[in-house]
Design an enzyme around this catalytic site. Sequence first.
Site, short mmCIF file in Angstrom:
data_model
loop_
_atom_site.label_atom_id
_atom_site.label_comp_id
_atom_site.label_asym_id
_atom_site.label_seq_id
_atom_site.Cartn_x
_atom_site.Cartn_y
_atom_site.Cartn_z
N ILE A 77 0.85 -1.20 0.00
CA ILE A 77 0.00 0.00 0.00
C ILE A 77 0.88 1.25 0.00
CG2 ILE A 77 -1.76 1.29 1.28
CD1 ILE A 77 -2.68 -1.49 2.43
N ASP A 92 10.82 1.85 7.50
CA ASP A 92 10.37 0.45 7.61
C ASP A 92 11.42 -0.28 8.40
OD1 ASP A 92 9.05 -2.04 7.23
OD2 ASP A 92 8.25 -1.29 5.35
N THR A 137 -4.22 5.47 7.35
CA THR A 137 -5.15 4.49 6.76
C THR A 137 -4.74 3.08 7.18
OG1 THR A 137 -3.83 4.46 4.73
CG2 THR A 137 -5.78 5.87 4.73
N ARG A 183 -3.93 1.38 10.95
CA ARG A 183 -4.77 0.96 12.06
C ARG A 183 -4.80 2.09 13.09
NH1 ARG A 183 -6.91 -2.00 9.18
NH2 ARG A 183 -7.10 -4.27 9.29
N ASP A 242 -8.71 7.46 8.53
CA ASP A 242 -9.70 6.50 8.02
C ASP A 242 -9.92 5.37 9.03
OD1 ASP A 242 -11.41 5.47 5.94
OD2 ASP A 242 -9.87 3.95 5.50
N GLU A 252 -12.61 1.05 16.84
CA GLU A 252 -13.71 1.30 15.88
C GLU A 252 -14.94 0.48 16.25
OE1 GLU A 252 -12.50 0.45 11.86
OE2 GLU A 252 -10.73 1.71 12.06
N HIS A 259 -13.43 4.25 7.72
CA HIS A 259 -12.67 3.05 7.31
C HIS A 259 -13.07 2.62 5.89
CE1 HIS A 259 -10.31 -0.61 8.99
NE2 HIS A 259 -10.10 -0.47 7.69
N GLY A 284 -10.91 2.52 3.35
CA GLY A 284 -9.69 2.17 2.61
C GLY A 284 -9.91 1.32 1.36
N SER A 285 -10.48 0.15 1.53
CA SER A 285 -10.58 -0.77 0.40
C SER A 285 -11.97 -0.74 -0.25
CB SER A 285 -10.27 -2.19 0.87
OG SER A 285 -11.19 -2.57 1.88
#
Length: 325
Positions: free
Chosen positions: A163, A182, A241, A243, A267, A272, A290, A292-293
């Site tokens: 992503i 990362d 976006t 968690r 998001d 939640e 939420h 996102g997808s």
Amino acid sequence: MPKPILLLTRRLPEAIEARAARDYDARLNSADAPWYRDGAEIARRAAEVGAAGILCAAGDPMGAATIAALPDSVKIVATFSVGTDHIDVASAKARGITVANTPEVLSFATAETAFTLMLMAARRAGEGERMVRAGKWDGWAPTQLMGVTLEGKRLGIAGFGRIGRELAAMARGFRMEIHYRDLRRAPPELEQGATFHDDDRDFLSSIDVLSMHMPGGEATRKWLNPERLSWMPKGALVINTGRGGSVDDAALVAALTSGHIRAAGLDVYDGEPKVFPGYLGLENVALLPHLGSATIETRDAMGRRALDNVDAVLLHGSAAPDGVG
Ligand code: DGY
């Protein structure tokens, strides 16, 4: 041979429910009745029907207690999500239950949502929309709702997975400079000129926009805390976006209120569908539910991917292609 019994915890796109019903003795939840919010109830239903598989979704409470309560008939828990932070994967593994997710197919859509939030935060889109809807817009003005451009800004991607890399590709089109954090450096073909940082402080002090794409769970809990926020330049933007648990909400609200952080776009939320109340009164935060997808194409692809995993285990006796843990 009777078809294996598959318990679906959530309403899924029509074509996915149809495929599940074709290939399984599918126990659908087409009304999206909220029993999926209760892990004990998921386990009870799985036992009641003798489920061989459970097709669950992001946020369903599939923690240690639920996994322990599942009947022995369950061989796979396939989640309709890339995130698996709602599942105790180790407990499932210990019981010989496969856990599988839906990677790859949602990367572009989720990056689109991150980009939407970046633009909303940078260009004050939420504020503008609320103004128009409230009938409070009294015409164009030279200094009205001035935001900042993304062009030329330094985008910091925390979590340079699929992503994050899709977002980097989009941001290059906006002539943004890409930085990332990362655990390890990506190979040059994935990095595509992005600057790797192996230290949070160095990373956060080098960027104008932070976009968070980190997995949930204890390792990333409240990662964006007061100290890390203080390392960011004044006027930076924060987008999440990944968690919600990765953000210390009280700290972000304080930074948005003081102006240290210019604006944010969220998001995902800790716990939640609850939303930290401090956000609700702030103009400089864009809040999405939420999404996102949430494209038709992506949700269909996620469903196909989830069923491919179930098919592998329950119909073909093979390993799930997207098994985790
Ligand atoms: C995921 O797949 O983990 C998302 O958060 C749901 O879109």
